[in-house]
Design an enzyme around this catalytic site. Sequence first.
Site, PDB file in Angstrom:
ATOM      1  N   HIS A  23     -17.553 -27.214   4.604  1.00 61.00           N
ATOM      2  CA  HIS A  23     -18.629 -27.433   3.285  1.00 61.00           C
ATOM      3  C   HIS A  23     -20.324 -26.796   4.289  1.00 61.00           C
ATOM      4  O   HIS A  23     -19.969 -26.974   5.670  1.00 61.00           O
ATOM      5  CB  HIS A  23     -18.559 -29.051   2.941  1.00 61.00           C
ATOM      6  CG  HIS A  23     -19.061 -29.625   4.126  1.00 61.00           C
ATOM      7  ND1 HIS A  23     -19.807 -30.026   4.612  1.00 61.00           N
ATOM      8  CD2 HIS A  23     -17.404 -30.662   4.299  1.00 61.00           C
ATOM      9  CE1 HIS A  23     -19.122 -31.569   5.336  1.00 61.00           C
ATOM     10  NE2 HIS A  23     -18.444 -31.535   5.475  1.00 61.00           N
TER      11      HIS A  23
ATOM     12  N   LYS B 227     -11.900 -34.543  13.612  1.00 66.60           N
ATOM     13  CA  LYS B 227     -11.103 -35.585  12.075  1.00 66.60           C
ATOM     14  C   LYS B 227     -10.175 -35.026  12.097  1.00 66.60           C
ATOM     15  O   LYS B 227      -9.351 -33.997  12.616  1.00 66.60           O
ATOM     16  CB  LYS B 227     -12.047 -35.826  11.802  1.00 66.60           C
ATOM     17  CG  LYS B 227     -13.411 -35.722  11.265  1.00 66.60           C
ATOM     18  CD  LYS B 227     -13.950 -35.050  10.133  1.00 66.60           C
ATOM     19  CE  LYS B 227     -15.469 -35.409  10.392  1.00 66.60           C
ATOM     20  NZ  LYS B 227     -16.247 -34.986   9.435  1.00 66.60           N
TER      21      LYS B 227
ATOM     22  N   HIS C  92     -23.247 -34.091   1.809  1.00 66.46           N
ATOM     23  CA  HIS C  92     -22.957 -33.111   1.511  1.00 66.46           C
ATOM     24  C   HIS C  92     -21.801 -33.394  -0.317  1.00 66.46           C
ATOM     25  O   HIS C  92     -21.191 -35.121   0.215  1.00 66.46           O
ATOM     26  CB  HIS C  92     -22.295 -31.898   1.758  1.00 66.46           C
ATOM     27  CG  HIS C  92     -21.271 -32.750   2.656  1.00 66.46           C
ATOM     28  ND1 HIS C  92     -20.252 -33.123   2.263  1.00 66.46           N
ATOM     29  CD2 HIS C  92     -21.252 -33.251   4.281  1.00 66.46           C
ATOM     30  CE1 HIS C  92     -18.714 -33.649   3.090  1.00 66.46           C
ATOM     31  NE2 HIS C  92     -20.025 -34.173   4.711  1.00 66.46           N
TER      32      HIS C  92
ATOM     33  N   THR D 213     -14.789 -32.495   3.957  1.00 61.77           N
ATOM     34  CA  THR D 213     -14.037 -32.166   4.812  1.00 61.77           C
ATOM     35  C   THR D 213     -12.433 -31.696   4.871  1.00 61.77           C
ATOM     36  O   THR D 213     -12.423 -30.802   4.864  1.00 61.77           O
ATOM     37  CB  THR D 213     -14.378 -33.046   6.332  1.00 61.77           C
ATOM     38  OG1 THR D 213     -15.748 -33.303   6.710  1.00 61.77           O
ATOM     39  CG2 THR D 213     -13.541 -32.682   7.155  1.00 61.77           C
TER      40      THR D 213
ATOM     41  N   ASP E 283     -17.636 -27.991  11.198  1.00 55.45           N
ATOM     42  CA  ASP E 283     -17.952 -28.837  10.114  1.00 55.45           C
ATOM     43  C   ASP E 283     -19.886 -28.909   9.894  1.00 55.45           C
ATOM     44  O   ASP E 283     -20.167 -29.293  10.980  1.00 55.45           O
ATOM     45  CB  ASP E 283     -17.363 -30.275  10.986  1.00 55.45           C
ATOM     46  CG  ASP E 283     -16.603 -31.324   9.194  1.00 55.45           C
ATOM     47  OD1 ASP E 283     -17.554 -31.260   8.195  1.00 55.45           O
ATOM     48  OD2 ASP E 283     -16.082 -32.215   9.748  1.00 55.45           O
TER      49      ASP E 283
ATOM     50  N   ASN F  29     -11.679 -36.125   0.541  1.00 55.57           N
ATOM     51  CA  ASN F  29     -11.170 -37.170   1.523  1.00 55.57           C
ATOM     52  C   ASN F  29     -10.244 -38.099   0.951  1.00 55.57           C
ATOM     53  O   ASN F  29     -10.033 -38.343   1.786  1.00 55.57           O
ATOM     54  CB  ASN F  29     -12.702 -37.468   1.792  1.00 55.57           C
ATOM     55  CG  ASN F  29     -13.383 -36.477   3.023  1.00 55.57           C
ATOM     56  OD1 ASN F  29     -12.110 -35.475   2.839  1.00 55.57           O
ATOM     57  ND2 ASN F  29     -14.356 -36.544   3.405  1.00 55.57           N
TER      58      ASN F  29
ATOM     59  N   ASP G 140     -21.708 -32.526  11.676  1.00 53.76           N
ATOM     60  CA  ASP G 140     -21.599 -32.713  10.406  1.00 53.76           C
ATOM     61  C   ASP G 140     -22.060 -34.382  10.647  1.00 53.76           C
ATOM     62  O   ASP G 140     -22.515 -34.937  10.021  1.00 53.76           O
ATOM     63  CB  ASP G 140     -19.413 -33.474  10.033  1.00 53.76           C
ATOM     64  CG  ASP G 140     -19.333 -34.245   8.672  1.00 53.76           C
ATOM     65  OD1 ASP G 140     -20.240 -33.359   7.620  1.00 53.76           O
ATOM     66  OD2 ASP G 140     -19.566 -34.963   8.657  1.00 53.76           O
TER      67      ASP G 140
END
Length: 560
Positions: free
Chosen positions: A353, A178, A496, A96, A57, A117, A307
């Site tokens: 990403h 996640k 991001h 994400t 991530d 998201n 991330d």
Amino acid sequence: MKTLASTLALAAALITAPACAQPAPESSRSSSAPAIARVKMVPPKNAPKLIVVISVDQFSADLLDKNRAYFTDGFARLLKGAVFPSGFQSHAATETCPGHSTILTGNRPTRTGIIANNWVDQAAPRTDKSVYCAEDESVPGSSSSKYTVSDKHLKVPTLGERMKAAEPRTRVVSVAGKDRAAVMMGGHKVDELWWWDGKAFVSYAGRAEPAVVTRANAATTALIARATPALEVPAWCTVRDKAIPIGGDKTVGTGHFERAAGDMRSFRASPAFDASIVALAAGLIQDMKLGTGPVTDIISVGASATDYVGHTYGTDGAEMCIQLANLDATLGAFFDVLDRTGVDYEVVLTADHGGNDLPEREVLQGMPEAQRADVALAPAVMGKSIGEKLGITIPLLFGDIPNGDVWLSTALTPEQRKAVMAETIARYKAMPQVAEVLTRDQIAATRIARTPVEKWSYAEKARASYDPTRSGDLLVFLKPRVTPIPNAAGGYVATHGSPYNYDRRVPILFWRKGMTGFEQPRGVETVDIAPTLAATIGLPVPGVDGKCLDLGAGKGAPCR
């Protein structure tokens, strides 16, 4: 290297635990699972027995470019395979959930339906009209922050689902830090799907917990309960070990992941988090004996710590450097475990990403355009001002500080809507931090791009993540290096979500024992991963956005 003393101890505790064969549990299947066309799979003689898909991530191609010379372990192995340094999450919604939805479906978000998201659904049957991408918002009492995890919003099947449809003996496993990463890569029908919920690895309600998950949770709980001393700073990271002030008395850039006992938040933004995720994946491979059955199995692994480190500390300080050094070693340990199984496995590693560093450090590095967004850009703030001018008292605009969707109230009359739309467009276009404003009609009229992915326009990037049932009435893009976090003193410092290449460009790395290594610099897409993997096992995947990538001689994909 000594940076992993504690994290590898955790991994070792899990992956060396006595393995025992376990029957595959009942596969979960959502009532909203998409139909899959029945196709005949004709595996070639050299088809791999296990496909391992790793998503790191926020692992941008920029991070790979900057650090690849220093990797000596897991990343170094992958860099000896088929290297695509310019893979692209081609769409504008570089978050994400959309990114993970592309990796194993072969489709862009315009088809997966995962446009962000979170999105706004003013018809949602609850007070909270923000809908989380991996939830079932119809559950009574739920909200976008207190939700029931679900795969219902993913509109297309994953590679694992297609494999299982063609050959029911296929086992599909997904593990991530996640829930949205695990769900979007695993899909609607899986044998095991586990994610970290902030306290433990969990799955859908009612699913039996395998012994390896119980071991993982016990070991991770014990690790979090212990204080962690500062990690060693690798020699190549010392030049980045500099304090950057970001407001008040807060600085970032010199963190070494020292952690107090019981600090779960710091655990999540540390190398230990990835070690626990990867260790659980290794344990599931061992306990389920993946890759030893009559057909090819698949496991996806969502390594989420990079991330959290990027958001918490930025992408160019000692913290990120230490994180990647540790992840390199963690991946190396993981591959060593896979090697010892004797299974013929194929690996692909990519990212959902990229990410942009905090503007305070970018300014010091000679990027004067880097800045934090004006809070006036927030739709709620903008809408209130517009309402005062037009004499409309209800909330008018919904969404976050945009690098993307803004929704107009559905309670407006046609005349009010026209006036609010015109005023909103004019105001956003006049804001000095805004690069482009597009209406949903403009985006819907844009053809899917056929030009090289590096050269797509704002509208073409937006079209790749446009869904007429979910997307906003407007898309507002900030200028490059404008971070949509007005004040970083109390929370995340970097993020991001932009349509720019620092968020879109990610590496795609394939590796398999016996593969002839090479590097191909042209732009490709993450949607190309699923059809490329499918080719290695002789599985047709009709109707996807991606194409099969030629992995060269040896044990590459036989693209036809």
